[in-house]
Write a protein that holds these residues in place. Structure first.
Motif, PDB file in Angstrom:
ATOM      1  N   UNK A  97       8.771  -0.938  -5.855  1.00 38.06           N
ATOM      2  CA  UNK A  97       8.591  -1.685  -4.827  1.00 38.06           C
ATOM      3  C   UNK A  97       8.639  -1.357  -3.245  1.00 38.06           C
ATOM      4  N   UNK A  98       8.535  -1.379  -2.360  1.00 40.68           N
ATOM      5  CA  UNK A  98       8.248  -1.184  -1.737  1.00 40.68           C
ATOM      6  C   UNK A  98       8.262  -2.468  -0.338  1.00 40.68           C
ATOM      7  N   UNK A  99       8.166  -1.734   1.134  1.00 34.95           N
ATOM      8  CA  UNK A  99       8.039  -3.243   2.275  1.00 34.95           C
ATOM      9  C   UNK A  99       6.683  -3.961   2.301  1.00 34.95           C
ATOM     10  N   UNK A 100       7.057  -4.918   2.968  1.00 36.05           N
ATOM     11  CA  UNK A 100       6.217  -6.024   2.676  1.00 36.05           C
ATOM     12  C   UNK A 100       4.265  -5.518   3.120  1.00 36.05           C
ATOM     13  N   UNK A 101       4.306  -5.077   4.594  1.00 41.00           N
ATOM     14  CA  UNK A 101       3.927  -4.681   5.395  1.00 41.00           C
ATOM     15  C   UNK A 101       2.502  -3.275   4.799  1.00 41.00           C
ATOM     16  N   UNK A 102       3.002  -2.560   3.571  1.00 44.55           N
ATOM     17  CA  UNK A 102       1.856  -2.408   2.674  1.00 44.55           C
ATOM     18  C   UNK A 102       0.773  -2.195   2.564  1.00 44.55           C
ATOM     19  N   UNK A 103       0.385  -3.882   2.962  1.00 43.48           N
ATOM     20  CA  UNK A 103      -0.998  -4.184   2.782  1.00 43.48           C
ATOM     21  C   UNK A 103      -1.926  -3.297   3.780  1.00 43.48           C
ATOM     22  N   UNK A 104      -1.690  -3.463   5.350  1.00 45.86           N
ATOM     23  CA  UNK A 104      -2.042  -3.272   6.039  1.00 45.86           C
ATOM     24  C   UNK A 104      -1.962  -1.070   7.012  1.00 45.86           C
ATOM     25  N   UNK A 105      -1.232  -0.603   5.312  1.00 43.26           N
ATOM     26  CA  UNK A 105      -1.349   0.940   5.059  1.00 43.26           C
ATOM     27  C   UNK A 105      -2.504   1.292   4.526  1.00 43.26           C
ATOM     28  N   UNK A 106      -2.667   0.326   3.415  1.00 43.99           N
ATOM     29  CA  UNK A 106      -3.381   0.649   2.002  1.00 43.99           C
ATOM     30  C   UNK A 106      -4.896   0.326   2.769  1.00 43.99           C
ATOM     31  N   UNK A 107      -5.083  -0.896   3.642  1.00 43.00           N
ATOM     32  CA  UNK A 107      -6.220  -0.491   4.337  1.00 43.00           C
ATOM     33  C   UNK A 107      -6.979   0.237   4.953  1.00 43.00           C
ATOM     34  N   UNK A 108      -5.368   0.531   6.093  1.00 41.96           N
ATOM     35  CA  UNK A 108      -6.647   1.661   7.399  1.00 41.96           C
ATOM     36  C   UNK A 108      -6.371   3.092   5.858  1.00 41.96           C
ATOM     37  N   UNK A 109      -5.954   3.812   5.316  1.00 41.97           N
ATOM     38  CA  UNK A 109      -6.664   4.985   4.656  1.00 41.97           C
ATOM     39  C   UNK A 109      -7.297   4.598   3.729  1.00 41.97           C
ATOM     40  N   UNK A 110      -7.278   3.260   2.802  1.00 44.49           N
ATOM     41  CA  UNK A 110      -8.302   3.384   1.789  1.00 44.49           C
ATOM     42  C   UNK A 110      -9.992   2.749   2.619  1.00 44.49           C
ATOM     43  N   UNK A 111     -10.518   2.572   3.996  1.00 48.55           N
ATOM     44  CA  UNK A 111     -11.147   2.798   4.183  1.00 48.55           C
ATOM     45  C   UNK A 111     -11.419   3.912   5.062  1.00 48.55           C
ATOM     46  N   UNK A 112     -10.057   4.945   5.271  1.00 46.32           N
ATOM     47  CA  UNK A 112     -10.861   6.196   5.642  1.00 46.32           C
ATOM     48  C   UNK A 112     -11.218   7.516   4.976  1.00 46.32           C
ATOM     49  N   UNK A 113     -10.173   6.814   4.080  1.00 43.03           N
ATOM     50  CA  UNK A 113     -10.901   7.832   2.119  1.00 43.03           C
ATOM     51  C   UNK A 113     -11.783   7.488   1.211  1.00 43.03           C
ATOM     52  N   UNK A 114     -12.313   6.299   1.856  1.00 46.19           N
ATOM     53  CA  UNK A 114     -13.662   5.721  -0.035  1.00 46.19           C
ATOM     54  C   UNK A 114     -12.532   4.931  -1.079  1.00 46.19           C
ATOM     55  N   UNK A 115     -11.943   4.162  -0.785  1.00 43.60           N
ATOM     56  CA  UNK A 115     -11.111   4.201  -1.767  1.00 43.60           C
ATOM     57  C   UNK A 115     -11.469   2.219  -2.177  1.00 43.60           C
ATOM     58  N   UNK A 116     -12.035   2.229  -3.081  1.00 38.44           N
ATOM     59  CA  UNK A 116     -12.299   1.431  -2.933  1.00 38.44           C
ATOM     60  C   UNK A 116     -11.109  -0.131  -3.812  1.00 38.44           C
ATOM     61  N   UNK A 117     -11.359  -1.149  -3.354  1.00 31.59           N
ATOM     62  CA  UNK A 117     -10.188  -1.759  -3.427  1.00 31.59           C
ATOM     63  C   UNK A 117      -8.843  -2.397  -4.673  1.00 31.59           C
ATOM     64  N   UNK A 118     -10.126  -2.462  -5.984  1.00 30.99           N
ATOM     65  CA  UNK A 118      -9.405  -2.481  -6.711  1.00 30.99           C
ATOM     66  C   UNK A 118      -9.113  -1.363  -7.476  1.00 30.99           C
ATOM     67  N   UNK A 119      -8.104  -0.083  -7.050  1.00 31.88           N
ATOM     68  CA  UNK A 119      -6.978   1.068  -6.787  1.00 31.88           C
ATOM     69  C   UNK A 119      -6.223   1.368  -6.106  1.00 31.88           C
ATOM     70  N   UNK A 120      -5.658   0.566  -5.258  1.00 28.18           N
ATOM     71  CA  UNK A 120      -4.852   0.167  -4.316  1.00 28.18           C
ATOM     72  C   UNK A 120      -4.624  -1.550  -4.308  1.00 28.18           C
ATOM     73  N   UNK A 121      -5.237  -2.498  -4.437  1.00 27.93           N
ATOM     74  CA  UNK A 121      -4.847  -3.419  -4.183  1.00 27.93           C
ATOM     75  C   UNK A 121      -3.248  -4.190  -5.626  1.00 27.93           C
ATOM     76  N   UNK A 122      -2.462  -4.324  -5.189  1.00 31.48           N
ATOM     77  CA  UNK A 122      -1.514  -4.746  -5.978  1.00 31.48           C
ATOM     78  C   UNK A 122      -1.242  -4.151  -7.028  1.00 31.48           C
ATOM     79  N   UNK A 123      -0.834  -2.680  -6.087  1.00 29.92           N
ATOM     80  CA  UNK A 123      -0.336  -1.248  -7.325  1.00 29.92           C
ATOM     81  C   UNK A 123       1.368  -1.407  -7.183  1.00 29.92           C
TER      82      UNK A 123
END
Length: 294
Positions: A97-123
């Protein structure tokens, strides 16, 4: 009804990990567990996480949830490793579990490091809302939004204890930096005000112990609200928001980035899962000379 709190210090990253349990039902949560990482060898190991598992087994706890206060930039989370190990041991698979705003953080750093969405979405299995009530056995707990260090930062109020992550540190250390993406010194001041509104005897459990001069003989996990209000070197009672924000912004401009920031962010937005290709991307900065020649 007060929980049993096991505060476990990880000295390499100066991180506090917590097992919080209901004595009557033996239900427990684990807050901010650490996965060991040696940057000199690019090697991950699990000694710290295995020590938490041993403590859970020793006391006969059943772990319901693995709670993250935020996406850490200074250590890798052991949440996924613990989830898998506990499930393989025959226990009910705990949620991460984590706070509900995690999505914006995931998207920001996924873009920075070139991480595919399927590796963090729903993690993360559970996204906690502001002031959401949940239970640890028969104990009532509440998720409390504590932004400033990061925008998604969540604390967990269980009994007369709040696990505040990297918002306030011990009084002689002060407050967390606010220069990470989405960080905000004004928000951190408001977070401190929220924490100081708790009853004076409540305990504030911090995410790290960074003593300013010499290491303590015994690391300190918590201080009371009253102690923080009287002694916090950055935010004690009487400190104005203007004064704090000016100091915090000035201080943050001179701070180096955390030693494990790139490895930590890439693993932590995945809730502790490793990249599918086994590769973590670390940016390189060229200093001096003509960068065009490289």
């Amino acid at each position: 009804m007060e929980p049993i709190v096991h505060a476990v210090f990880e000295p390499h990253t100066s991180t506090w990990q917590y097992i919080v349990a209901d004595s009557s039902t033996k239900a427990a949560v684990i807050v901010d567990p650490v996965l060991d990482f040696d940057p000199s060898r690019n090697a991950i190991s699990t000694e710290s996480a295995d020590a938490l598992l041993a403590l859970v087994k020793e006391h006969g706890y059943t772990v319901d949830t693995l709670l993250e206060t935020h996406v850490h930039a200074d250590h890798l989370t052991a949440a996924k490793y613990l989830q898998d190990r506990l499930a393989k041991a025959g226990e009910k698979k705990p949620q991460i579990g984590i706070g509900k705003r995690i999505g914006e953080v995931q998207e920001r750093f996924a873009a920075r490091y070139g991480i595919a969405r399927d590796e963090y979405e729903g993690a993360f299995d559970r996204l906690l809302d502001d002031d959401e009530i949940f239970h640890v056995g028969q104990l009532e707990a509440k998720a409390v939004h504590l932004p400033g260090h990061t925008p998604d930062h969540m604390g967990y109020l269980i009994g007369e204890n709040i696990f505040c992550g990297d918002s306030l540190f011990n009084s002689d250390v002060g407050s967390a930096r606010c220069d990470f993406p989405g960080g905000n010194a004004n928000d951190l001041f408001k977070t401190a005000t929220k924490l100081f509104s708790l009853p004076p005897t409540f305990k504030i459990y911090t995410g790290h112990d960074y003593p300013p001069n010499n290491p303590r003989s015994t690391p300190q996990a918590f201080s009371t609200v009253a102690e923080q209000m009287e002694h916090n070197k950055h935010l004690k009672s009487g400190t104005s928001e203007t004064e704090f924000v000016a100091w915090r912004l000035g201080r943050d401009t001179g701070l180096a980035e955390p030693r494990l920031i790139h490895q930590a962010l890439q693993v932590n937005i995945r809730a502790g899962r490793l990249p599918k290709d086994g590769l973590l991307h670390v940016p390189v900065r060229v200093e001096g000379g003509d960068a065009k020649l490289w």
